[in-house]
Design a protein around this motif. Structure first.
Motif, PDB file in Angstrom:
ATOM      1  N   SER A 110       0.825  -1.201   0.000  1.00 55.55           N
ATOM      2  CA  SER A 110       0.000   0.000   0.000  1.00 55.55           C
ATOM      3  C   SER A 110       0.863   1.255   0.000  1.00 55.55           C
ATOM      4  CB  SER A 110      -0.915  -0.013   1.221  1.00 55.55           C
ATOM      5  OG  SER A 110      -1.670   1.169   1.309  1.00 55.55           O
ATOM      6  N   GLN A 111       1.886   1.268   0.836  1.00 62.26           N
ATOM      7  CA  GLN A 111       2.759   2.437   0.919  1.00 62.26           C
ATOM      8  C   GLN A 111       3.587   2.620  -0.350  1.00 62.26           C
ATOM      9  OE1 GLN A 111       4.880   1.987   4.679  1.00 62.26           O
ATOM     10  NE2 GLN A 111       2.929   1.559   5.694  1.00 62.26           N
ATOM     11  N   SER A 112       3.976   1.514  -0.951  1.00 62.94           N
ATOM     12  CA  SER A 112       4.668   1.593  -2.234  1.00 62.94           C
ATOM     13  C   SER A 112       3.757   2.209  -3.288  1.00 62.94           C
ATOM     14  CB  SER A 112       5.121   0.197  -2.677  1.00 62.94           C
ATOM     15  OG  SER A 112       5.767   0.250  -3.926  1.00 62.94           O
ATOM     16  N   GLY A 113       2.486   1.815  -3.276  1.00 63.56           N
ATOM     17  CA  GLY A 113       1.536   2.339  -4.247  1.00 63.56           C
ATOM     18  C   GLY A 113       1.269   3.818  -4.088  1.00 63.56           C
ATOM     19  N   VAL A 114       1.070   4.269  -2.872  1.00 58.62           N
ATOM     20  CA  VAL A 114       0.709   5.675  -2.674  1.00 58.62           C
ATOM     21  C   VAL A 114       1.834   6.600  -3.135  1.00 58.62           C
ATOM     22  CG1 VAL A 114       1.531   6.066  -0.308  1.00 58.62           C
ATOM     23  CG2 VAL A 114      -0.503   7.258  -1.126  1.00 58.62           C
ATOM     24  N   ARG A 115       3.068   6.137  -3.092  1.00 58.21           N
ATOM     25  CA  ARG A 115       4.161   6.972  -3.604  1.00 58.21           C
ATOM     26  C   ARG A 115       3.980   7.236  -5.097  1.00 58.21           C
ATOM     27  NH1 ARG A 115       7.162   4.267   0.589  1.00 58.21           N
ATOM     28  NH2 ARG A 115       7.778   2.494  -0.711  1.00 58.21           N
ATOM     29  N   GLY A 116       3.430   6.260  -5.833  1.00 61.10           N
ATOM     30  CA  GLY A 116       3.145   6.493  -7.249  1.00 61.10           C
ATOM     31  C   GLY A 116       2.089   7.559  -7.451  1.00 61.10           C
ATOM     32  N   VAL A 117       1.043   7.545  -6.604  1.00 60.60           N
ATOM     33  CA  VAL A 117       0.001   8.576  -6.691  1.00 60.60           C
ATOM     34  C   VAL A 117       0.588   9.944  -6.357  1.00 60.60           C
ATOM     35  CG1 VAL A 117      -2.254   9.317  -5.838  1.00 60.60           C
ATOM     36  CG2 VAL A 117      -1.771   6.880  -6.114  1.00 60.60           C
ATOM     37  N   GLU A 118       1.458   9.993  -5.370  1.00 58.08           N
ATOM     38  CA  GLU A 118       2.063  11.272  -4.976  1.00 58.08           C
ATOM     39  C   GLU A 118       2.964  11.833  -6.072  1.00 58.08           C
ATOM     40  OE1 GLU A 118       2.046  10.668  -0.123  1.00 58.08           O
ATOM     41  OE2 GLU A 118       3.693   9.837  -1.304  1.00 58.08           O
ATOM     42  N   PRO A 145      13.935  10.746  -1.692  1.00 57.40           N
ATOM     43  CA  PRO A 145      15.379  10.450  -1.657  1.00 57.40           C
ATOM     44  C   PRO A 145      15.789   9.586  -0.472  1.00 57.40           C
ATOM     45  CG  PRO A 145      14.956  12.704  -0.954  1.00 57.40           C
ATOM     46  CD  PRO A 145      13.662  12.165  -1.472  1.00 57.40           C
ATOM     47  N   ASP A 146      14.995   9.599   0.587  1.00 61.24           N
ATOM     48  CA  ASP A 146      15.386   8.878   1.797  1.00 61.24           C
ATOM     49  C   ASP A 146      14.641   7.558   1.992  1.00 61.24           C
ATOM     50  OD1 ASP A 146      17.113  10.997   2.481  1.00 61.24           O
ATOM     51  OD2 ASP A 146      15.429  12.124   3.334  1.00 61.24           O
ATOM     52  N   VAL A 147      13.773   7.200   1.037  1.00 60.89           N
ATOM     53  CA  VAL A 147      13.037   5.945   1.161  1.00 60.89           C
ATOM     54  C   VAL A 147      13.984   4.788   0.861  1.00 60.89           C
ATOM     55  CG1 VAL A 147      11.182   4.548   0.180  1.00 60.89           C
ATOM     56  CG2 VAL A 147      10.813   6.966   0.617  1.00 60.89           C
ATOM     57  N   SER A 148      13.959   3.773   1.708  1.00 63.94           N
ATOM     58  CA  SER A 148      14.905   2.660   1.563  1.00 63.94           C
ATOM     59  C   SER A 148      14.509   1.710   0.446  1.00 63.94           C
ATOM     60  CB  SER A 148      15.021   1.893   2.881  1.00 63.94           C
ATOM     61  OG  SER A 148      13.758   1.449   3.321  1.00 63.94           O
ATOM     62  N   TYR A 149      13.268   1.844  -0.081  1.00 66.48           N
ATOM     63  CA  TYR A 149      12.788   0.935  -1.118  1.00 66.48           C
ATOM     64  C   TYR A 149      12.810   1.600  -2.490  1.00 66.48           C
ATOM     65  CZ  TYR A 149      11.013  -1.710   2.866  1.00 66.48           C
ATOM     66  OH  TYR A 149      10.906  -2.399   4.039  1.00 66.48           O
ATOM     67  N   GLU A 150      13.279   0.845  -3.477  1.00 64.96           N
ATOM     68  CA  GLU A 150      13.183   1.300  -4.862  1.00 64.96           C
ATOM     69  C   GLU A 150      11.718   1.208  -5.310  1.00 64.96           C
ATOM     70  OE1 GLU A 150      15.680   2.405  -6.903  1.00 64.96           O
ATOM     71  OE2 GLU A 150      16.941   2.358  -5.107  1.00 64.96           O
ATOM     72  N   PRO A 151      11.329   1.952  -6.341  1.00 64.85           N
ATOM     73  CA  PRO A 151       9.967   1.782  -6.855  1.00 64.85           C
ATOM     74  C   PRO A 151       9.800   0.365  -7.397  1.00 64.85           C
ATOM     75  CG  PRO A 151      11.279   3.108  -8.368  1.00 64.85           C
ATOM     76  CD  PRO A 151      12.090   2.936  -7.115  1.00 64.85           C
ATOM     77  N   ASP A 152       8.601  -0.190  -7.218  1.00 60.75           N
ATOM     78  CA  ASP A 152       8.332  -1.523  -7.726  1.00 60.75           C
ATOM     79  C   ASP A 152       7.068  -1.496  -8.572  1.00 60.75           C
ATOM     80  OD1 ASP A 152       6.185  -1.418  -5.948  1.00 60.75           O
ATOM     81  OD2 ASP A 152       7.142  -2.691  -4.453  1.00 60.75           O
ATOM     82  N   PHE A 153       6.580  -2.676  -8.923  1.00 55.66           N
ATOM     83  CA  PHE A 153       5.418  -2.704  -9.820  1.00 55.66           C
ATOM     84  C   PHE A 153       4.178  -2.109  -9.168  1.00 55.66           C
ATOM     85  CE2 PHE A 153       4.783  -6.644  -7.532  1.00 55.66           C
ATOM     86  CZ  PHE A 153       3.415  -6.823  -7.493  1.00 55.66           C
ATOM     87  N   GLN A 154       4.087  -2.157  -7.828  1.00 60.62           N
ATOM     88  CA  GLN A 154       2.953  -1.520  -7.154  1.00 60.62           C
ATOM     89  C   GLN A 154       2.990  -0.002  -7.366  1.00 60.62           C
ATOM     90  OE1 GLN A 154       0.816  -3.524  -6.037  1.00 60.62           O
ATOM     91  NE2 GLN A 154       1.768  -5.277  -5.071  1.00 60.62           N
ATOM     92  N   THR A 155       4.188   0.581  -7.245  1.00 58.54           N
ATOM     93  CA  THR A 155       4.353   2.020  -7.461  1.00 58.54           C
ATOM     94  C   THR A 155       3.940   2.394  -8.882  1.00 58.54           C
ATOM     95  OG1 THR A 155       6.394   1.664  -6.193  1.00 58.54           O
ATOM     96  CG2 THR A 155       5.929   3.908  -6.895  1.00 58.54           C
TER      97      THR A 155
END
Length: 408
Positions: free
Chosen positions: A46-54, A307-317
């Motif tokens: 969910s958190q990975s996805g919302v970064r795409g919306v942002e 810049p400080d997120v430890s996760y790279e974007p993935d398919f959810q993003t």
């Protein structure tokens, strides 16, 4: 006397200023509501996805907003927590509509939470854009105001893999799966798609969770004359299967394993070579985008905003970003926030948009028809490369898969 006249003049001028429209006055923002899981089973996705919306919100606002009724309006994302809880989703989506006065909704993560949200948005007459809900049953419930912008249903996920197999001339398919809902849904979808493609399903069998020995299933698939081996299980079982295939010297011209593109599968070494799989976010997958950012622009935007997120974007993003882009297109083309107008616009845009996640097309239920997971193959010296469909392929498939004794 002079002071009174001056004060009266100034007061009249102020009143006149308030009475007249102000040129260039900022328009009310477009409010888009959604929930995000701060905890529970769906939190990471969910958190990975919302970064795409942002990323989409930032992109749109940097360009002056969305145009509605001839005027540009900035976008505001109204986020609430759902804690991965479908009861909370229902309460929060009702609050977003009734008290936050949102114009449009983005769905939460996953089929379970999205179904709970859709019940509310339908009852209250609001339009909702879905980015992650693979359950076919969701689109069979008669909801009129939902659209799956980027997430194809589970029944269609095997499409690209089997189309690639058919294009290479394969005729007979063996399908096996662990007895769990998601793999079983993939297996049922694979059977239906194979038959539509004119392929014969020579074996379709499930096995209980916890199975470690797949030798009998592999022998059955070989004895049935399958040229396509299509297991739809999770990574651990697939790794065991391919290792046992090597031990038993069992090989198929085309072996497609759903999770063979994951790092965990690839790390098993030489046994992973030549296996076909799928993904929708990989450096070699670059659709000809006509809405939103392309891959390079998206990655630059992600780095800038997170810049400080430890996760790279993935398919959810990527799915959520693409869904937000399509939501923006729907808003501008509908020129309205009426749910029926937005659904009409969504249908008119079908087959006319390609976003980072792929081409968009829906049916009347809002089910996503395209947005394929391109087929990749792990090839020696090249790594994971895209081989299907032709629009994004960067390499020819190695076919047939070499026998175990024919590999370097």
């Amino acid at each position: 006397m002079w002071n009174m006249t001056k004060r009266s003049f100034m007061a009249g001028t102020l009143l006149a200023c308030f009475a007249l429209p102000v040129t260039g006055q900022a328009q009310e923002k477009i409010r888009i509501g959604m929930t995000v899981s701060s905890s529970g089973n769906f939190a990471l996705a969910s958190q990975s996805g919302v970064r795409g919306v942002e990323i989409w919100v930032d992109e749109v606002n940097a360009n002056g907003g969305l145009e509605v009724n001839g005027e540009k309006r900035l976008v505001e994302l109204v986020k609430r927590d759902d804690r991965s809880d479908k009861q909370m989703v229902a309460r929060v989506y009702e609050d977003l509509i009734a008290n936050e006065n949102v114009d449009v909704l983005m769905a939460p993560f996953g089929s379970t939470l999205t179904a709970a949200a859709a019940t509310v948005t339908e009852r209250l007459g609001k339009f909702m854009v879905i980015w992650s809900a693979a359950s076919d049953a969701l689109y069979d419930q008669g909801f009129k105001n939902i659209v799956s912008a980027t997430q194809m249903p589970v029944s269609r996920m095997p499409s690209a893999g089997l189309e690639a197999a058919a294009a290479l001339g394969n005729k007979k398919v063996a399908i096996v799966n662990v007895d769990e809902p998601f793999p079983a849904g993939l297996a049922d979808g694979a059977e239906a798609i194979a038959e539509k493609l004119g392929m014969e399903v020579v074996l379709k069998e499930d096995y209980p969770k916890g199975t470690k020995d797949f030798s009998l299933l592999l022998q059955k698939a070989r004895a049935a004359g399958a040229d396509v081996f299509f297991p739809t299980s999770y990574e651990g079982d697939l790794i065991s299967m391919v290792r046992q295939m090597h031990q038993m010297n069992v090989n198929f011209p085309f072996s497609f394993m759903v999770y063979a593109s994951t790092p965990q599968f690839i790390e098993i070494g030489d046994d992973a070579q030549y296996i076909y799989s799928h993904t929708n976010f990989h450096p070699t997958i670059n659709w000809e985008v006509n809405a939103g950012l392309d891959r390079e622009g998206f990655l630059a935007a992600y780095e800038k905003l997170f810049p400080d997120v430890s996760y790279e974007p993935d398919f959810q993003t990527v799915l959520a970003y693409g869904a937000a882009v399509i939501a923006g297109e729907i808003i501008e083309n509908a020129d309205s926030f009426d749910a029926a107008d937005m659904k009409k616009a969504a249908m008119e845009l079908s087959d006319n948009l390609t976003v980072l996640a792929g081409p968009y097309a829906i049916d009347e239920t809002g089910k996503q028809l395209r947005m394929p997971f391109p087929v990749v193959q792990l090839q020696p010296g090249k790594g994971l490369v895209t081989v299907w469909p032709e629009e994004v392929a960067v390499a020819e498939p190695v076919y047939p898969i070499p026998g175990w004794d024919q590999r370097d």
